[in-house]
Scaffold this motif. Structure first.
Motif, PDB file in Angstrom:
ATOM      1  N   ASN A   1       0.544  -1.308  -0.251  1.00 29.20           N
ATOM      2  CA  ASN A   1       0.316  -0.246  -0.785  1.00 29.20           C
ATOM      3  C   ASN A   1       0.782   1.349  -0.326  1.00 29.20           C
ATOM      4  O   ASN A   1       1.691   1.877   0.842  1.00 29.20           O
ATOM      5  CB  ASN A   1      -0.414  -0.459   1.177  1.00 29.20           C
ATOM      6  CG  ASN A   1      -1.831  -0.883   1.379  1.00 29.20           C
ATOM      7  OD1 ASN A   1      -1.451  -2.530   2.048  1.00 29.20           O
ATOM      8  ND2 ASN A   1      -2.921  -1.026   0.285  1.00 29.20           N
TER       9      ASN A   1
ATOM     10  N   LEU B   1      -1.037  -4.293   7.558  1.00 24.38           N
ATOM     11  CA  LEU B   1      -2.016  -3.190   8.569  1.00 24.38           C
ATOM     12  C   LEU B   1      -0.826  -3.778  10.105  1.00 24.38           C
ATOM     13  O   LEU B   1      -1.104  -1.727  10.125  1.00 24.38           O
ATOM     14  CB  LEU B   1      -3.117  -4.670   9.012  1.00 24.38           C
ATOM     15  CG  LEU B   1      -4.314  -3.846  10.556  1.00 24.38           C
ATOM     16  CD1 LEU B   1      -4.638  -2.542   9.395  1.00 24.38           C
ATOM     17  CD2 LEU B   1      -5.054  -4.553  10.351  1.00 24.38           C
ATOM     18  N   LYS B   2       0.115  -4.158   9.569  1.00 20.14           N
ATOM     19  CA  LYS B   2       0.737  -3.473  11.707  1.00 20.14           C
ATOM     20  C   LYS B   2       1.996  -2.642  11.047  1.00 20.14           C
ATOM     21  O   LYS B   2       1.562  -1.476  12.251  1.00 20.14           O
ATOM     22  CB  LYS B   2       1.172  -4.558  11.682  1.00 20.14           C
ATOM     23  CG  LYS B   2       2.539  -4.316  12.973  1.00 20.14           C
ATOM     24  CD  LYS B   2       3.463  -5.627  13.150  1.00 20.14           C
ATOM     25  CE  LYS B   2       4.685  -5.545  14.485  1.00 20.14           C
ATOM     26  NZ  LYS B   2       4.593  -7.092  15.143  1.00 20.14           N
TER      27      LYS B   2
ATOM     28  N   TYR C   1       0.939  -0.571   8.641  1.00 24.10           N
ATOM     29  CA  TYR C   1      -0.119   0.801   8.818  1.00 24.10           C
ATOM     30  C   TYR C   1      -0.332   1.333  10.305  1.00 24.10           C
ATOM     31  O   TYR C   1      -0.513   3.063  10.236  1.00 24.10           O
ATOM     32  CB  TYR C   1      -1.250   0.347   7.695  1.00 24.10           C
ATOM     33  CG  TYR C   1      -2.439   1.890   7.746  1.00 24.10           C
ATOM     34  CD1 TYR C   1      -2.495   2.431   7.472  1.00 24.10           C
ATOM     35  CD2 TYR C   1      -4.046   1.425   8.924  1.00 24.10           C
ATOM     36  CE1 TYR C   1      -3.630   4.286   7.574  1.00 24.10           C
ATOM     37  CE2 TYR C   1      -4.630   2.466   9.480  1.00 24.10           C
ATOM     38  CZ  TYR C   1      -4.089   3.434   8.826  1.00 24.10           C
ATOM     39  OH  TYR C   1      -5.284   4.617   8.201  1.00 24.10           O
ATOM     40  N   ASN C   2      -0.316   0.892  11.364  1.00 21.35           N
ATOM     41  CA  ASN C   2      -0.562   1.059  12.271  1.00 21.35           C
ATOM     42  C   ASN C   2       0.328   2.307  13.358  1.00 21.35           C
ATOM     43  O   ASN C   2      -0.432   2.898  13.575  1.00 21.35           O
ATOM     44  CB  ASN C   2      -1.113  -0.136  13.137  1.00 21.35           C
ATOM     45  CG  ASN C   2      -2.781  -0.614  12.945  1.00 21.35           C
ATOM     46  OD1 ASN C   2      -3.441  -0.054  12.548  1.00 21.35           O
ATOM     47  ND2 ASN C   2      -2.905  -1.760  13.189  1.00 21.35           N
TER      48      ASN C   2
END
Length: 429
Positions: free
Chosen positions: A391, A419-420, A422-423
């Protein structure tokens, strides 16, 4: 004793005439009254024996009228004074004064309660004209004169001075910029000033405010312009006359291209109108609306655009691509993704905040164990194949065309792999 006119129908220049305006008495010579004639004064004194003309108008405004008749420049202070002076120029039938006010060197306006005396020369360049004030003032002049003459009124109708319900601070900033000043602008204030430019139709100044970088690329020996995609105007994109290499000397054919592609160029409206050439366009895609897909078996890379970025891309480039035999509908996948072939050979890429040495190293590090959509197989678009999905949080691109095909050429990008990661980019409120 009746008044005797000169042979030319004008008042005797040496004679003094008395005018009672409101509560104040004025003595004005025939020479002054003749200076802007025929008018109400010359008509009255040529037809009446009375030595005094009584006028129920403002003596303060009439002082300006007398200054004009005596040959002085009328010094207008603000929009209210300008409007009342123009109304009385109509009432007293002074054609030269009406024309002088219409073609004044200034716009007298009130913006948000603050009065501005805006020189017309500041907004006379192509792009800043025809603007809000030209249209508003023309409407003011034409409407008042038309109503007064066609309805045969006793006096001109009341007219409010030009008032703009906008921020006076922002307008003061625009004036400073028009005068050649430099302001230190935050992104938010810059965007606010751009909105103000659009309201006032200062379209040239708007383009000067649009955030961009103008650069000389010493490697490719070409001029480049870097802009956000939402600031690009479709009408001003064009195609370069000569192809440029994506990669001058490719070391590895894998996941790269050694072909020459013709780059899309851009010329900013108004600001670059006189420039001898357009610049190669580098455009920034909005955050998190672009995704990279590495497909293992075919050793290809695609970038998928979604959301507003997809719509912007289509609105900007669709006409140019169509003129060169490229139909963007062929690149639409699953109805909501615009999937384009991409090249990362020369991209300055960061993945999870770690600089990536080259695309080959990235592939080896991640080993392409994810399952991604196979965009190379139009018959089985929903089929999953081994690959890698990244992404993009920020990305800069060039768009190239060759033989009715197009290629997204990555210049610089910051990506996350899941996702990790992104967080990690989230901030505490």
């Amino acid at each position: 004793m009746s008044l005797k006119l000169t042979s030319t129908g004008r008042l005797p220049p040496e004679q003094m005439f008395t005018l009672q305006v409101g509560s104040k008495l004025f003595q004005v010579s025939g020479y002054s009254l003749n200076s802007d004639s025929p008018n109400l004064f010359t008509h009255f004194f040529s037809a009446n024996e009375s030595s005094t003309l009584f006028i129920d108008r403002s003596p303060q405004v009439f002082k300006l009228i007398v200054h004009h008749l005596q040959g002085y420049t009328v010094e207008i202070q603000d929009g209210a004074q300008f409007t009342t002076c123009f109304l009385d120029a109509i009432y007293f039938q002074l054609p030269r004064l009406q024309d002088l006010l219409k073609h004044s060197e200034y716009y007298f306006v009130c913006v948000g309660g603050t009065h501005f005396k805006l020189p017309k020369t500041l907004v006379s360049q192509v792009g800043n004209s025809l603007n809000y004030f030209e249209m508003a003032c023309k409407s003011l002049f034409d409407d008042v004169q038309a109503i007064y003459h066609t309805m045969n009124l006793v006096r001109p109708p009341p007219q409010s001075p030009p008032y703009v319900n906008r921020s006076p601070n922002y307008f003061a900033n625009l004036v400073t910029l028009l005068q050649g000043g430099i302001l230190e602008l935050t992104p938010e204030r810059r965007q606010s000033l751009i909105q103000e430019c659009r309201y006032y139709r200062f379209l040239r100044l708007e383009q000067q405010l649009v955030a961009c970088q103008l650069r000389w690329n010493p490697v490719l020996q070409t001029q480049e312009i870097v802009m956000a995609m939402n600031d690009i105007r479709p009408k001003f994109v064009s195609l370069s006359q000569s192809p440029s290499p994506v990669e001058p000397v490719p070391k590895k054919p894998r996941l790269s291209s050694d072909s020459c592609w013709t780059s899309v160029q851009y010329r900013r409206p108004f600001v670059d109108a006189d420039a001898p050439f357009a610049r190669e366009l580098i455009f920034q895609v909005m955050n998190s609306e672009a995704t990279l897909y590495f497909i293992k078996n075919s050793k290809t890379i695609h970038v998928a655009l979604s959301g507003p970025s997809l719509n912007m891309f289509r609105s900007i480039f669709n006409k140019l691509l169509s003129q060169n035999g490229i139909d963007l509908n062929n690149y639409l996948k699953q109805g909501s993704l615009l999937v384009l072939p991409a090249c990362l050979s020369l991209c300055s890429l960061q993945v999870n905040s770690v600089p990536c040495r080259n695309v080959g190293a990235l592939v080896e590090d991640f080993q392409l164990v994810d399952q991604v959509l196979d965009f190379n197989n139009p018959n089985h678009i929903n089929q999953l194949v081994p690959g890698l999905k990244l992404n993009l949080m920020k990305s800069l691109w060039k768009l190239g065309m060759r033989d009715e095909k197009l290629l997204m050429i990555a210049i610089k990008a910051e990506a996350i792999s899941g996702l990790k990661e992104y967080n990690k980019t989230l901030e505490y409120v």
